[in-house]
Design an enzyme around this catalytic site. Structure first.
Site, short mmCIF file in Angstrom:
data_model
loop_
_atom_site.label_atom_id
_atom_site.label_comp_id
_atom_site.label_asym_id
_atom_site.label_seq_id
_atom_site.Cartn_x
_atom_site.Cartn_y
_atom_site.Cartn_z
N SER A 69 0.83 -1.19 0.00
CA SER A 69 0.00 0.00 0.00
C SER A 69 0.88 1.26 0.00
O SER A 69 1.67 1.46 -0.91
CB SER A 69 -0.96 -0.05 1.18
OG SER A 69 -1.94 0.95 1.08
N GLU A 111 -9.44 -3.63 -6.27
CA GLU A 111 -8.80 -2.54 -5.53
C GLU A 111 -9.05 -1.20 -6.21
O GLU A 111 -9.14 -1.12 -7.44
CB GLU A 111 -7.29 -2.77 -5.45
CG GLU A 111 -6.92 -3.97 -4.63
CD GLU A 111 -5.42 -4.12 -4.50
OE1 GLU A 111 -4.69 -3.11 -4.60
OE2 GLU A 111 -4.98 -5.26 -4.29
#
Length: 182
Positions: A67, A157
Site C-alpha cells: 500500500s 482494488e
C-alpha cells in the site's frame, strides 16, 4: 528492507522470512499526518544507507512495500535524493499506492469493495504538494533502470488501474516485471 509498519506485518514478514530463508528488516518510518512527505522518504533513505553500511551488497537487498509502503519504495527508487545509492537487487510491491491523483476509473468502480475508505485522505500525506509530483505518483515516469519487480494486487482494488498502468510502464522501459493480479 521492507517499507512498512513493523507491528502490523509481523506475521506476514515472519512467513516471508520462513519461506524464502532471507533475513528481513522492517523499517519503522515516520508517518503522516504528524510527518508528511518527504519524512518517510528521508527515513527510508537513511535505513537503506545503514543497511549498506553493514556490508550487505545492494544486489542482495530487496525492497518491499504494501500500500503506502509500496509508494514509498517507488519514491525511494525515483527521487533525486537517493541518486547516490546503488540499486537494490529487486522490488516486491503489494497493492502499491503508485498514483495519488485518484482519477482512475477503478477508484470509483471499486470504492465499495476495497478495504480503503471511499475518500482516501491524501492531504495529510501530501501536505500541500501536488499529487502529480513524479516522486509521489510514478505512473507515466521514465522507469528505465528500475530493479526487477514483482507487483501483486487485486482486481477489486481502488488503485487497480494505476497499478496496471505502472506495470505497463515498467515493461515499456525494459524492466523485468511480474504482475500478479487476483
Amino acid at each position: 528492507y521492507i517499507a512498512t509498519s513493523p507491528g502490523m506485518y509481523a506475521a506476514f514478514t515472519g512467513y516471508l522470512s520462513h519461506i524464502t530463508g532471507c533475513r528481513l528488516f522492517v523499517a519503522d518510518y515516520r508517518l503522516a499526518p504528524e510527518f508528511p512527505f518527504p519524512a518517510g522518504l528521508d527515513d527510508a533513505i537513511a535505513v537503506y544507507e545503514a543497511v549498506l553500511d553493514t556490508g550487505v551488497p545492494p544486489e542482495r537487498v530487496l525492497f518491499a512495500g504494501d500500500s503506502g509502503g509500496g509508494g514509498l519504495v517507488d519514491s525511494l527508487l525515483l527521487t533525486d535524493k537517493a541518486k547516490h545509492l546503488p540499486r537494490p537487487g529487486g522490488v516486491l510491491l503489494f497493492s502499491p499506492e503508485v498514483e495519488l491523483v485518484l482519477d482512475e476509473p477503478s477508484v470509483t468502480e471499486n470504492a465499495d469493495k476495497d478495504i480503503l475508505p471511499a475518500q482516501i485522505p491524501t492531504e495529510p500525506y501530501l501536505h500541500g504538494l501536488d499529487a502529480h509530483n513524479p516522486f509521489i505518483s510514478p505512473v507515466a515516469r521514465d522507469l528505465a533502470g528500475y530493479p526487477p519487480t514483482l507487483v501483486a494486487f487485486g482486481d477489486e482494488e481502488m488503485f487497480r488501474d494505476a497499478i496496471r498502468r505502472f506495470c505497463a510502464d515498467l515493461r515499456r522501459d525494459g524492466v523485468d516485471v511480474v504482475e500478479l493480479e487476483e
